[in-house]
Design a protein around this motif. Structure first.
Motif, PDB file in Angstrom:
ATOM      1  N   PHE A 124       0.864  -1.183   0.000  1.00 28.78           N
ATOM      2  CA  PHE A 124       0.000   0.000   0.000  1.00 28.78           C
ATOM      3  C   PHE A 124       0.895   1.225   0.000  1.00 28.78           C
ATOM      4  O   PHE A 124       1.720   1.394   0.894  1.00 28.78           O
TER       5      PHE A 124
ATOM      6  N   ASN B  98       3.899   0.736   2.377  1.00 32.68           N
ATOM      7  CA  ASN B  98       3.675  -0.245   3.417  1.00 32.68           C
ATOM      8  C   ASN B  98       3.567  -1.624   2.763  1.00 32.68           C
ATOM      9  O   ASN B  98       2.579  -1.955   2.132  1.00 32.68           O
TER      10      ASN B  98
ATOM     11  N   VAL C  29       2.675  -5.065   2.723  1.00 26.51           N
ATOM     12  CA  VAL C  29       1.761  -5.836   3.568  1.00 26.51           C
ATOM     13  C   VAL C  29       1.846  -7.334   3.275  1.00 26.51           C
ATOM     14  O   VAL C  29       1.832  -8.152   4.190  1.00 26.51           O
TER      15      VAL C  29
ATOM     16  N   SER D 122      -3.292  -8.697  14.575  1.00 26.15           N
ATOM     17  CA  SER D 122      -3.915  -7.577  13.865  1.00 26.15           C
ATOM     18  C   SER D 122      -2.869  -6.855  13.031  1.00 26.15           C
ATOM     19  O   SER D 122      -1.770  -6.600  13.518  1.00 26.15           O
ATOM     20  N   GLY D 123      -3.204  -6.569  11.794  1.00 21.80           N
ATOM     21  CA  GLY D 123      -2.265  -5.840  10.949  1.00 21.80           C
ATOM     22  C   GLY D 123      -1.262  -6.741  10.257  1.00 21.80           C
ATOM     23  O   GLY D 123      -0.401  -6.259   9.523  1.00 21.80           O
ATOM     24  N   ALA D 124      -1.370  -8.053  10.470  1.00 24.29           N
ATOM     25  CA  ALA D 124      -0.412  -8.978   9.848  1.00 24.29           C
ATOM     26  C   ALA D 124      -0.625  -9.074   8.339  1.00 24.29           C
ATOM     27  O   ALA D 124       0.253  -9.522   7.615  1.00 24.29           O
ATOM     28  N   GLY D 125      -1.820  -8.691   7.883  1.00 24.35           N
ATOM     29  CA  GLY D 125      -2.095  -8.737   6.451  1.00 24.35           C
ATOM     30  C   GLY D 125      -3.121  -9.792   6.082  1.00 24.35           C
ATOM     31  O   GLY D 125      -3.278 -10.121   4.902  1.00 24.35           O
ATOM     32  N   LYS D 126      -3.857 -10.298   7.072  1.00 30.54           N
ATOM     33  CA  LYS D 126      -4.842 -11.366   6.810  1.00 30.54           C
ATOM     34  C   LYS D 126      -5.942 -10.888   5.871  1.00 30.54           C
ATOM     35  O   LYS D 126      -6.245 -11.530   4.865  1.00 30.54           O
ATOM     36  N   SER D 127      -6.539  -9.745   6.216  1.00 36.59           N
ATOM     37  CA  SER D 127      -7.628  -9.242   5.369  1.00 36.59           C
ATOM     38  C   SER D 127      -7.128  -8.948   3.967  1.00 36.59           C
ATOM     39  O   SER D 127      -7.783  -9.271   2.974  1.00 36.59           O
ATOM     40  N   THR D 128      -5.954  -8.334   3.889  1.00 38.33           N
ATOM     41  CA  THR D 128      -5.391  -8.025   2.576  1.00 38.33           C
ATOM     42  C   THR D 128      -5.215  -9.305   1.763  1.00 38.33           C
ATOM     43  O   THR D 128      -5.526  -9.329   0.569  1.00 38.33           O
TER      44      THR D 128
HETATM   45  N1  LIG Z   1      -6.770   0.047   1.760  1.00 35.22           N
HETATM   46  C1  LIG Z   1      -5.626   0.177   2.465  1.00 35.22           C
HETATM   47  N2  LIG Z   1      -4.822   1.249   2.244  1.00 35.22           N
HETATM   48  C2  LIG Z   1      -3.671   1.394   2.937  1.00 35.22           C
HETATM   49  N3  LIG Z   1      -3.226   0.529   3.860  1.00 35.22           N
HETATM   50  C3  LIG Z   1      -3.970  -0.559   4.119  1.00 35.22           C
HETATM   51  C4  LIG Z   1      -5.223  -0.778   3.435  1.00 35.22           C
HETATM   52  N4  LIG Z   1      -5.752  -1.941   3.900  1.00 35.22           N
HETATM   53  C5  LIG Z   1      -4.886  -2.405   4.825  1.00 35.22           C
HETATM   54  N5  LIG Z   1      -3.818  -1.588   4.961  1.00 35.22           N
HETATM   55  C6  LIG Z   1      -2.665  -1.808   5.848  1.00 35.22           C
HETATM   56  O1  LIG Z   1      -2.215  -3.115   5.655  1.00 35.22           O
HETATM   57  C7  LIG Z   1      -1.809  -3.695   6.874  1.00 35.22           C
HETATM   58  C8  LIG Z   1      -2.493  -5.031   7.051  1.00 35.22           C
HETATM   59  O2  LIG Z   1      -3.888  -4.834   7.190  1.00 35.22           O
HETATM   60  P1  LIG Z   1      -4.910  -6.018   7.206  1.00 35.22           P
HETATM   61  O3  LIG Z   1      -4.694  -6.871   6.027  1.00 35.22           O
HETATM   62  O4  LIG Z   1      -6.255  -5.424   7.378  1.00 35.22           O
HETATM   63  O5  LIG Z   1      -4.480  -6.805   8.515  1.00 35.22           O
HETATM   64  P2  LIG Z   1      -5.307  -7.853   9.395  1.00 35.22           P
HETATM   65  O6  LIG Z   1      -6.564  -8.197   8.680  1.00 35.22           O
HETATM   66  O7  LIG Z   1      -4.374  -9.009   9.542  1.00 35.22           O
HETATM   67  O8  LIG Z   1      -5.549  -7.208  10.707  1.00 35.22           O
HETATM   68  C9  LIG Z   1      -2.117  -2.691   7.950  1.00 35.22           C
HETATM   69  O9  LIG Z   1      -0.917  -2.044   8.296  1.00 35.22           O
HETATM   70  C10 LIG Z   1      -3.055  -1.723   7.302  1.00 35.22           C
HETATM   71  O10 LIG Z   1      -2.846  -0.433   7.798  1.00 35.22           O
END
Ligand SMILES: Nc1ncnc2c1ncn2[C@@H]1O[C@H](COP(=O)(O)OP(=O)(O)O)[C@@H](O)[C@H]1O
Ligand SMILES: [Mg+2]
Lengths: 261, 236
Positions: free
Chosen positions: A13, A20, A22, A42-48
């Motif tokens: 990102f 960043n 991810v 949290s923030g490990a990149g799971k959702s991404t």
């Molecule tokens: N749309 C986005 N734009 C910028 N940064 C993002 C976006 N989505 C997630 N991030 C960053 O990516 C990192 C991982 O986020 P995320 O995948 O949501 O983690 P998790 O689901 O494991 O908690 C975080 O540091 C978050 O700030």
């Protein structure tokens, strides 16, 4: 070849002043019909990671292949069609609040221009599968969290997907409701053979329904294997911390009951 | 009847007399006609504009940042014209299109030109209230952009769009009254010609009453519709 094959997936990102990283080369394979858990802080990149699988987020490089189809190579139109076979459920449910339970579940079928009669039949089937026949005309606004997630599951089931991606699907629910939703996912997996990818920071959920799991840390999969194996002998730091926290919670519960306070 | 030669009480009574309303009623009809037509145009064009403004920025559901910037700038320019200036500016346009620069047709063009950008912005912000998650869910299910707009975005925003349109409609009523003094006819025309130029304060009071009633009805109706929707969806 496994049913889901993720190879060397990268995602950065970029903000104005800093970038960043991810996902830093995710490799993952999930067998057909498996319930696969991915755990991480949290923030490990799971959702991404899950969002890159159905390209809600465009990966920078690497490939995602599901059932032999290279998702990362699809055009926008092809992607829309392929997404109908890839279900997704969310922590915040994301139901359509202006639509009834019935209309929510019918939505993906209307996208396919299915005939009214067939929609009616399919939605009724789904309603009985998720156990919400009596709520067919209710609006999401009047449902409990657990019921909402059941509708979310029903909505992705309507299309008979091959895969369901769950992003913290039970993290907003209380423990009892979590179990009932996980039971529903298990039932779907057994009855319909749907492959389920469960992403969560709750190790209990993974322990409860997954056979295989992976641990994600700083954008890479640092550990992968049978749930039982990782629970007995976690190799990674994140894995160890998760298992430690998990077992100390288990002990607390035991003590609490013993002292009866 | 004027306050210069009559008591307030006499003028008030006269404001409800048949003599006054014989002239006011047809003007009410003209006003309602102009409001209805321009409201319809504003509604359709405004929703289209609002949707375009909403979907085209970077990160929107149909990104076209260049278009978004141009459209946004045009909208801002149009919105910076006070309504009266907009009427004057659109008169030549009306003359070119309709062959005359006065009357209700000309007024409708001015109203639509002034209220569409305003309602477009309001519609855009109403759409912003729809949570991103719902759009993502729709996307993840394989919806096309048009399907997202018509099957998710607009239905989910319906209650806030109703509220926005209520406000826009009231602005249209007030601008219609203003356009009256530029030869559009209707209530505003009566107020200016009789109330202002000839000191017929009974006529003036009658037009004020009419405007108050129209605005009240619009506001109450808009509230009822949006509340009914939210109640039906069990969101309030
Ligand atoms: N749309 C986005 N734009 C910028 N940064 C993002 C976006 N989505 C997630 N991030 C960053 O990516 C990192 C991982 O986020 P995320 O995948 O949501 O983690 P998790 O689901 O494991 O908690 C975080 O540091 C978050 O700030
Ligand atoms: Mg997350």
């Amino acid at each position: 070849m496994s049913f889901i094959e993720i190879k060397d997936l990268h995602k950065t990102f970029a903000d104005k002043n800093k970038s960043n990283l991810v996902l830093n080369g995710i490799d993952l394979s999930v067998e057909k019909g498996d319930i696969f858990g991915i755990v991480g802080f949290s923030g490990a990149g799971k959702s991404t990671l899950v969002r890159c699988i159905n390209r809600l987020e465009e990966p920078d490089s690497g490939s995602v292949v599901i059932g032999g189809v290279d998702i990362t190579a699809l055009s926008k139109k092809e992607l829309a069609l392929e997404r109908r076979k890839i279900g997704m459920i969310f922590q915040s449910f994301n139901l359509f609040e202006s639509k009834t339970v019935w209309q929510n579940i019918a939505y993906p079928l209307r996208l396919e221009k299915m005939k009214k009669k067939d929609i009616e039949a399919r939605v009724s089937e789904v309603l009985s599968l998720i156990g919400l026949e009596d709520k067919r005309n209710a609006y999401p606004g009047e449902l409990s969290g657990g019921q909402k997630q059941r509708v979310g599951i029903g909505r992705t089931l309507a299309n008979s997907p091959d895969v369901i991606l769950c992003d913290e699907a039970t993290s907003a629910l209380d423990p009892q409701t979590t179990i009932s939703v996980l039971d529903l996912l298990k039932e779907i997996n057994q009855k319909l053979g749907v492959t389920i990818l469960l992403i969560t920071h709750e190790l209990e959920a993974i322990k409860y329904i997954c056979r295989n799991m992976a641990v994600i840390e700083n954008g890479v999969i640092i550990e992968q294997g049978l749930v039982s194996g990782i629970f007995q002998n976690p190799n990674s730091k994140t894995g160890k911390i998760f298992i430690d926290v998990y077992s100390s919670f288990q002990n607390k519960e035991y003590y609490g009951e013993g002292e009866g306070i | 009847m004027s306050l210069r030669s009559n008591t307030l009480w006499e003028v008030l009574k006269s404001a409800f007399s048949q003599r006054v309303w014989e002239q006011v009623w047809p003007a009410v009809g003209d006003t309602l006609y102009m409001v209805a037509v321009s409201a319809l145009i504003t509604l359709v064009l405004g929703v289209i504009l609002g949707v375009l403004l909403y979907i085209t920025p970077r990160g929107g559901i149909c990104p076209a940042p260049w278009f978004n910037r141009v459209a946004g700038t045009i909208v801002n320019c149009l919105r910076s014209l006070p309504q009266m200036i907009m009427i004057i500016v659109t008169l030549p346009l009306a003359r070119a299109v309709l062959g005359k620069g006065y009357g209700s047709g000309a007024c409708i063009i001015a109203l639509a030109a002034s209220c569409t950008p305003m309602f477009g912005r309001m519609a855009e912000s109403a759409l912003t209230e729809v949570s991103k998650g719902k759009l993502e869910a729709a996307k993840a299910m394989g919806s096309s952009t048009l399907q997202i707009i018509f099957m998710v975005l607009l239905p989910e925003a319906l209650a806030s769009l109703t509220r926005a349109f209520t406000t826009a409609l009231i602005a249209i009523v007030s601008m219609t009254a203003l356009a009256g003094s530029f030869g559009a006819g209707g209530i505003g025309d009566i107020a200016v010609r009789y109330g202002f130029q000839r000191f017929q304060h009974d006529m003036l009071i009658a037009t004020v009453l009419v405007l108050i009633v129209i605005v009240q009805i619009i506001q109450v109706a808009g509230d009822v519709v949006s509340r009914t929707l939210l109640k039906k969806w069990k969101l309030i």
